[in-house]
Design a protein around this motif. Structure first.
Motif, PDB file in Angstrom:
ATOM      1  N   GLU A 153       0.830  -1.194   0.000  1.00 42.69           N
ATOM      2  CA  GLU A 153       0.000   0.000   0.000  1.00 42.69           C
ATOM      3  C   GLU A 153       0.871   1.253   0.000  1.00 42.69           C
ATOM      4  OE1 GLU A 153      -3.525  -1.885   2.835  1.00 42.69           O
ATOM      5  OE2 GLU A 153      -1.799  -0.859   3.732  1.00 42.69           O
ATOM      6  N   VAL A 154       0.442   2.280  -0.750  1.00 41.61           N
ATOM      7  CA  VAL A 154       1.140   3.564  -0.755  1.00 41.61           C
ATOM      8  C   VAL A 154       0.791   4.314   0.522  1.00 41.61           C
ATOM      9  CG1 VAL A 154       1.430   5.764  -1.931  1.00 41.61           C
ATOM     10  CG2 VAL A 154       1.149   3.673  -3.278  1.00 41.61           C
ATOM     11  N   VAL A 155       1.789   4.576   1.347  1.00 41.05           N
ATOM     12  CA  VAL A 155       1.543   5.275   2.610  1.00 41.05           C
ATOM     13  C   VAL A 155       2.030   6.719   2.563  1.00 41.05           C
ATOM     14  CG1 VAL A 155       1.572   3.161   3.962  1.00 41.05           C
ATOM     15  CG2 VAL A 155       3.699   4.405   3.610  1.00 41.05           C
ATOM     16  N   LYS A 156       2.828   7.074   1.554  1.00 39.39           N
ATOM     17  CA  LYS A 156       3.248   8.464   1.370  1.00 39.39           C
ATOM     18  C   LYS A 156       3.577   8.690  -0.098  1.00 39.39           C
ATOM     19  CE  LYS A 156       5.920  10.566   4.401  1.00 39.39           C
ATOM     20  NZ  LYS A 156       5.153  11.771   4.813  1.00 39.39           N
ATOM     21  N   SER A 157       3.153   9.843  -0.612  1.00 40.08           N
ATOM     22  CA  SER A 157       3.445  10.218  -1.996  1.00 40.08           C
ATOM     23  C   SER A 157       3.931  11.665  -2.013  1.00 40.08           C
ATOM     24  CB  SER A 157       2.192  10.077  -2.866  1.00 40.08           C
ATOM     25  OG  SER A 157       2.443  10.514  -4.183  1.00 40.08           O
ATOM     26  N   THR A 158       5.100  11.880  -2.596  1.00 40.73           N
ATOM     27  CA  THR A 158       5.692  13.214  -2.660  1.00 40.73           C
ATOM     28  C   THR A 158       5.977  13.565  -4.117  1.00 40.73           C
ATOM     29  OG1 THR A 158       6.770  12.869  -0.512  1.00 40.73           O
ATOM     30  CG2 THR A 158       7.596  14.671  -1.888  1.00 40.73           C
ATOM     31  N   PRO A 159       5.376  14.628  -4.649  1.00 36.40           N
ATOM     32  CA  PRO A 159       5.658  15.001  -6.036  1.00 36.40           C
ATOM     33  C   PRO A 159       7.104  15.457  -6.209  1.00 36.40           C
ATOM     34  CG  PRO A 159       4.352  16.701  -4.945  1.00 36.40           C
ATOM     35  CD  PRO A 159       4.425  15.557  -3.995  1.00 36.40           C
ATOM     36  N   LEU A 160       7.680  15.116  -7.331  1.00 38.60           N
ATOM     37  CA  LEU A 160       9.046  15.520  -7.655  1.00 38.60           C
ATOM     38  C   LEU A 160       9.010  16.628  -8.697  1.00 38.60           C
ATOM     39  CD1 LEU A 160      10.712  11.991  -7.877  1.00 38.60           C
ATOM     40  CD2 LEU A 160      10.776  13.591  -5.949  1.00 38.60           C
ATOM     41  N   GLN A 161       9.788  17.663  -8.461  1.00 33.79           N
ATOM     42  CA  GLN A 161       9.784  18.839  -9.333  1.00 33.79           C
ATOM     43  C   GLN A 161      10.869  18.693 -10.396  1.00 33.79           C
ATOM     44  OE1 GLN A 161       9.603  22.631  -7.219  1.00 33.79           O
ATOM     45  NE2 GLN A 161       8.745  21.618  -5.412  1.00 33.79           N
ATOM     46  N   CYS A 162      10.488  18.135 -11.542  1.00 32.64           N
ATOM     47  CA  CYS A 162      11.428  17.937 -12.642  1.00 32.64           C
ATOM     48  C   CYS A 162      10.659  17.955 -13.953  1.00 32.64           C
ATOM     49  CB  CYS A 162      12.183  16.611 -12.486  1.00 32.64           C
ATOM     50  SG  CYS A 162      11.116  15.166 -12.343  1.00 32.64           S
ATOM     51  N   GLN A 163      11.387  17.962 -15.069  1.00 33.79           N
ATOM     52  CA  GLN A 163      10.765  18.024 -16.385  1.00 33.79           C
ATOM     53  C   GLN A 163       9.891  16.783 -16.620  1.00 33.79           C
ATOM     54  OE1 GLN A 163      11.604  15.839 -19.113  1.00 33.79           O
ATOM     55  NE2 GLN A 163      13.085  14.696 -17.890  1.00 33.79           N
ATOM     56  N   THR A 164       8.874  16.945 -17.454  1.00 32.90           N
ATOM     57  CA  THR A 164       7.949  15.840 -17.740  1.00 32.90           C
ATOM     58  C   THR A 164       7.927  15.471 -19.225  1.00 32.90           C
ATOM     59  OG1 THR A 164       6.120  17.432 -17.888  1.00 32.90           O
ATOM     60  CG2 THR A 164       6.462  16.330 -15.762  1.00 32.90           C
ATOM     61  N   ASP A 165       8.842  16.036 -20.019  1.00 30.52           N
ATOM     62  CA  ASP A 165       8.884  15.709 -21.443  1.00 30.52           C
ATOM     63  C   ASP A 165       9.479  14.322 -21.699  1.00 30.52           C
ATOM     64  OD1 ASP A 165       7.793  18.165 -22.114  1.00 30.52           O
ATOM     65  OD2 ASP A 165       9.750  19.127 -22.330  1.00 30.52           O
ATOM     66  N   ASN A 166      10.398  13.903 -20.829  1.00 30.92           N
ATOM     67  CA  ASN A 166      11.089  12.623 -21.005  1.00 30.92           C
ATOM     68  C   ASN A 166      11.082  11.900 -19.663  1.00 30.92           C
ATOM     69  OD1 ASN A 166      13.101  10.549 -21.171  1.00 30.92           O
ATOM     70  ND2 ASN A 166      14.032  11.596 -22.916  1.00 30.92           N
ATOM     71  N   ALA A 167      10.151  10.955 -19.515  1.00 31.97           N
ATOM     72  CA  ALA A 167       9.992  10.270 -18.233  1.00 31.97           C
ATOM     73  C   ALA A 167      11.245   9.495 -17.848  1.00 31.97           C
ATOM     74  CB  ALA A 167       8.783   9.338 -18.289  1.00 31.97           C
ATOM     75  N   HIS A 168      11.878   8.857 -18.828  1.00 29.82           N
ATOM     76  CA  HIS A 168      13.044   8.024 -18.536  1.00 29.82           C
ATOM     77  C   HIS A 168      14.182   8.834 -17.926  1.00 29.82           C
ATOM     78  CE1 HIS A 168      15.838   4.691 -18.885  1.00 29.82           C
ATOM     79  NE2 HIS A 168      16.670   5.442 -19.575  1.00 29.82           N
ATOM     80  N   MET A 169      14.252  10.110 -18.278  1.00 33.98           N
ATOM     81  CA  MET A 169      15.354  10.952 -17.803  1.00 33.98           C
ATOM     82  C   MET A 169      14.917  11.897 -16.680  1.00 33.98           C
ATOM     83  SD  MET A 169      17.875   9.856 -19.599  1.00 33.98           S
ATOM     84  CE  MET A 169      19.181  11.081 -19.652  1.00 33.98           C
ATOM     85  N   GLN A 170      13.880  11.516 -15.941  1.00 35.53           N
ATOM     86  CA  GLN A 170      13.417  12.377 -14.854  1.00 35.53           C
ATOM     87  C   GLN A 170      14.286  12.259 -13.604  1.00 35.53           C
ATOM     88  OE1 GLN A 170       9.272  11.203 -14.657  1.00 35.53           O
ATOM     89  NE2 GLN A 170       8.622  12.984 -15.849  1.00 35.53           N
ATOM     90  N   THR A 171      14.439  11.058 -13.082  1.00 34.46           N
ATOM     91  CA  THR A 171      15.266  10.913 -11.880  1.00 34.46           C
ATOM     92  C   THR A 171      15.796   9.491 -11.769  1.00 34.46           C
ATOM     93  OG1 THR A 171      15.392  11.430  -9.520  1.00 34.46           O
ATOM     94  CG2 THR A 171      13.463  10.215 -10.244  1.00 34.46           C
ATOM     95  N   ARG A 172      16.913   9.380 -11.060  1.00 31.31           N
ATOM     96  CA  ARG A 172      17.507   8.087 -10.729  1.00 31.31           C
ATOM     97  C   ARG A 172      17.941   8.121  -9.268  1.00 31.31           C
ATOM     98  NH1 ARG A 172      15.743   7.113 -14.950  1.00 31.31           N
ATOM     99  NH2 ARG A 172      16.591   5.885 -16.671  1.00 31.31           N
ATOM    100  N   MET A 173      18.186   6.979  -8.700  1.00 30.17           N
ATOM    101  CA  MET A 173      18.791   6.750  -7.396  1.00 30.17           C
ATOM    102  C   MET A 173      18.259   7.685  -6.306  1.00 30.17           C
ATOM    103  SD  MET A 173      20.389   4.158  -8.282  1.00 30.17           S
ATOM    104  CE  MET A 173      19.774   3.765  -9.936  1.00 30.17           C
ATOM    105  N   LEU A 174      16.941   7.774  -6.230  1.00 29.32           N
ATOM    106  CA  LEU A 174      16.294   8.513  -5.149  1.00 29.32           C
ATOM    107  C   LEU A 174      16.664   7.867  -3.811  1.00 29.32           C
ATOM    108  CD1 LEU A 174      13.998  10.550  -4.203  1.00 29.32           C
ATOM    109  CD2 LEU A 174      12.463   8.584  -4.419  1.00 29.32           C
ATOM    110  N   ARG A 175      17.055   8.672  -2.832  1.00 26.49           N
ATOM    111  CA  ARG A 175      17.466   8.158  -1.535  1.00 26.49           C
ATOM    112  C   ARG A 175      16.890   9.015  -0.402  1.00 26.49           C
ATOM    113  NH1 ARG A 175      18.361   4.180  -4.277  1.00 26.49           N
ATOM    114  NH2 ARG A 175      20.444   3.417  -4.831  1.00 26.49           N
TER     115      ARG A 175
END
Length: 330
Positions: A153-175
């Protein structure tokens, strides 16, 4: 019959040419042997076992003897060996996981004991949290950091502020950081951003385009170090930088510093407890070096050239037979 002066001169020139050629060959052989001896010396001093992900449709565990000890045939971009021995993976899209997701795999049976299927376009990263929870990055029209509990179950959701034109290149290695904030490398935004997970506010941002965006210093891995600095692997820019709390570069390393082309798409990085840094070269193929370890003064002390493809990321598990304890630094 006496030799002419012209004949003597010609023979002298031939002798000099052959001498130069023999010297060049001897030098080449000596340098080659020196290189092999140097690599052998590195290998003798340091041995690592590790989890490697990002290969073609598989994750692997490689022992200190450089042999593959374990293999799981699903495409993964991030992963961890958990304290219970299971392997946690963030998956690329498959038939069973169209938008990617996360799985926890029993290392002995290779059975999936936990899974979560993402809802957008791609799942790039995962990190185990206390109390059986998981942090992952879900990419797409609404990029977000999610915390999932052991029931999926999703217990927390936080929007990430980044470009949305290329999903693959949005973010990596979130910690997640010790203070509870999130650290997210945003590739096409040329920035590593620290988020308040409750509000989604960006509390700090570190730019990686100081050399100009044509260098493609896309941040892939970002690690908050004990002294407060942040280590950043800059993918196609083929460099690692370390920045202070104000974003000033206080340490960096490139192929020019090493004197050889070991950087080849620097995606993954891990700072070891001894202060050394291990780096992956994702584009490396064949016999090229896929992982290498450098000291603070930029000396190469270990390298791995196995497998046919490079790794997106990895986790160093042991060094010379001893477990690496501080594995959050990756």
């Amino acid at each position: 019959m006496k030799k002419s002066a012209a004949t003597d001169a010609m023979q002298s020139r031939l002798f000099l040419c052959w001498s130069s050629l023999l010297l060049a060959v001897a030098t080449f052989i000596t340098l080659s042997m020196y290189g092999e001896l140097a690599c052998a010396a590195e290998d003798a001093a340091v041995q690592h076992s590790f989890l490697g992900v990002g290969l073609a449709n598989q994750a692997v565990i490689v022992g200190e003897d450089r042999e593959v000890e374990w293999k799981f045939e699903m495409p993964a971009s991030d992963g961890w060996v958990l304290p219970n021995g299971n392997v946690l993976l963030a998956l690329y899209g498959t038939k069973e996981f169209p938008s990617g997701g996360i799985v926890e795999v029993d290392r002995e049976t290779k059975e999936i004991v936990f899974q979560y299927k993402a809802q957008q376009k791609e799942t790039s990263t995962v990190q185990p949290l206390p109390n059986g929870k998981y942090l992952l990055a879900e990419l797409g029209p609404k990029p977000r950091a999610l915390v999932i509990n052991s029931q999926g179950e999703v217990v927390k959701s936080t929007p990430l502020q980044c470009q949305t034109d290329n999903a693959h290149m949005q973010t990596r290695m979130l910690r997640v950081l010790p203070n509870g904030n999130y650290l997210a490398p945003h590739l096409f935004d040329f920035a590593v951003k620290e988020y308040n997970p409750d509000t989604g506010e960006v509390v700090r941002s570190f730019a990686t385009d100081d050399r100009g965006r044509e260098k493609r210093d896309w941040p892939f891995t970002a690690i908050r170090l004990k002294d407060g600095n942040t280590l950043i692997a800059c993918t196609n820019g083929n460099r690692i930088i370390e920045v202070d709390a104000n974003g000033k570069i206080v340490w960096s390393v490139t192929n020019d510093d090493l004197g050889e082309d070991l950087f080849d798409d620097a995606c993954g990085a891990q700072r070891l407890p001894n202060g050394n840094t291990v780096i992956s070269s994702y584009h490396a193929k064949g016999d090229a070096v896929k992982l290498f370890e450098i000291t603070r003064d930029k000396k190469v002390v270990w390298r791995y050239s196995g497998m046919n493809d490079g790794f997106h990321h990895f986790q160093i598990l042991t060094t010379n037979g001893k477990p690496v304890q501080e594995n959050t630094w990756k």
